[in-house]
Design a protein around this motif. Structure first.
Motif, PDB file in Angstrom:
ATOM      1  N   VAL A  59       0.825  -1.218   0.000  1.00  0.00           N
ATOM      2  CA  VAL A  59       0.000   0.000   0.000  1.00  0.00           C
ATOM      3  C   VAL A  59       0.857   1.265   0.000  1.00  0.00           C
ATOM      4  N   LYS A 100      -0.041   0.722  -4.829  1.00  0.00           N
ATOM      5  CA  LYS A 100      -0.947   1.125  -3.759  1.00  0.00           C
ATOM      6  C   LYS A 100      -2.415   1.091  -4.168  1.00  0.00           C
ATOM      7  N   ASN A 101      -2.702   1.136  -5.462  1.00  0.00           N
ATOM      8  CA  ASN A 101      -4.089   1.117  -5.933  1.00  0.00           C
ATOM      9  C   ASN A 101      -4.532  -0.257  -6.425  1.00  0.00           C
ATOM     10  N   HIS A 158      -6.196  -3.716  -6.000  1.00  0.00           N
ATOM     11  CA  HIS A 158      -7.213  -4.276  -5.106  1.00  0.00           C
ATOM     12  C   HIS A 158      -7.466  -5.767  -5.356  1.00  0.00           C
TER      13      HIS A 158
END
Length: 202
Positions: A162, A168-169, A171
């Motif tokens: 993250v 970090k994006n 999912h």
């Protein structure tokens, strides 16, 4: 007028030497390509490049209050008559949480077959953060005719995923396995009758 002297003939090329040079070049390039495969695999495992996961000996001590969707993909290369699949198609662990998932493999052939799984993670940026504590892919697998085997994978997503700009994006990550056939140990040649032959010579 006398004829002008003939121009000296250029020495002809040694065709055999040219052919040998070409063959040496081809074999040399082939050897370099063969050696590059294991080196590239080691590089990927160390850096996580191309979606290669990391192998670790201990679990994470940090668990975030954020989940990551992990899906699974299972394939079998030609040469193995196996039914190979994940027990669960996806899980949603917390980032940093160590969990276990299971795959199953069944030998549908009438002979013992040996295979080993090759793996990767997509997107590739997530590979360096996907840590395996235990995996059937670390070793070769032998299955007898009709044998079915449960194979666990213990892993966690590194919380640092993250923090990095490139990850970090993310999912959702997908862990993919493909089982390839491996050549088993060659049977030891029988020595029956060897003693008799020696006795006859004596």
């Amino acid at each position: 007028m006398s004829d002008s002297p003939a121009a000296p003939k250029k020495p002809g090329r040694n065709n055999g030497a040219v052919v040998m040079m070409c063959l040496s070049f081809v074999f040399g390039m082939g050897a370099m390509s063969y050696a590059a495969v294991p080196l590239y695999r080691i590089f990927c495992q160390v850096t996580g490049y191309n979606g290669t996961t990391q192998r670790v000996d201990q679990v994470s001590s940090v668990v975030l209050d954020r989940t990551m969707r992990v899906t699974f993909d299972a394939n079998v290369a030609p040469g193995l008559q196996w039914d190979f699949k994940p027990v669960e198609r996806e899980v949603n662990p917390k980032i940093g949480e160590t969990i276990q998932v299971n795959f199953t493999a069944e030998n549908r052939s009438n002979e013992t077959q040996r295979g080993q799984a090759v793996f990767n993670v997509t997107p590739g940026e997530a590979g360096v953060y996907f840590n395996k504590v235990q995996c059937f892919c670390f070793t070769e697998t032998d299955l007898k005719p009709g044998e079915k085997l449960d194979m666990p994978v213990v892993f966690y997503i590194d919380p640092d995923i993250v923090k990095a700009v490139e990850s970090k994006n993310i999912h959702t990550v997908t862990l993919s396995y493909t089982f390839y056939p491996k050549e088993g140990p060659k049977p030891v040649a029988s020595n029956e009758g060897g003693a008799e032959k020696i006795e006859k010579k004596l």
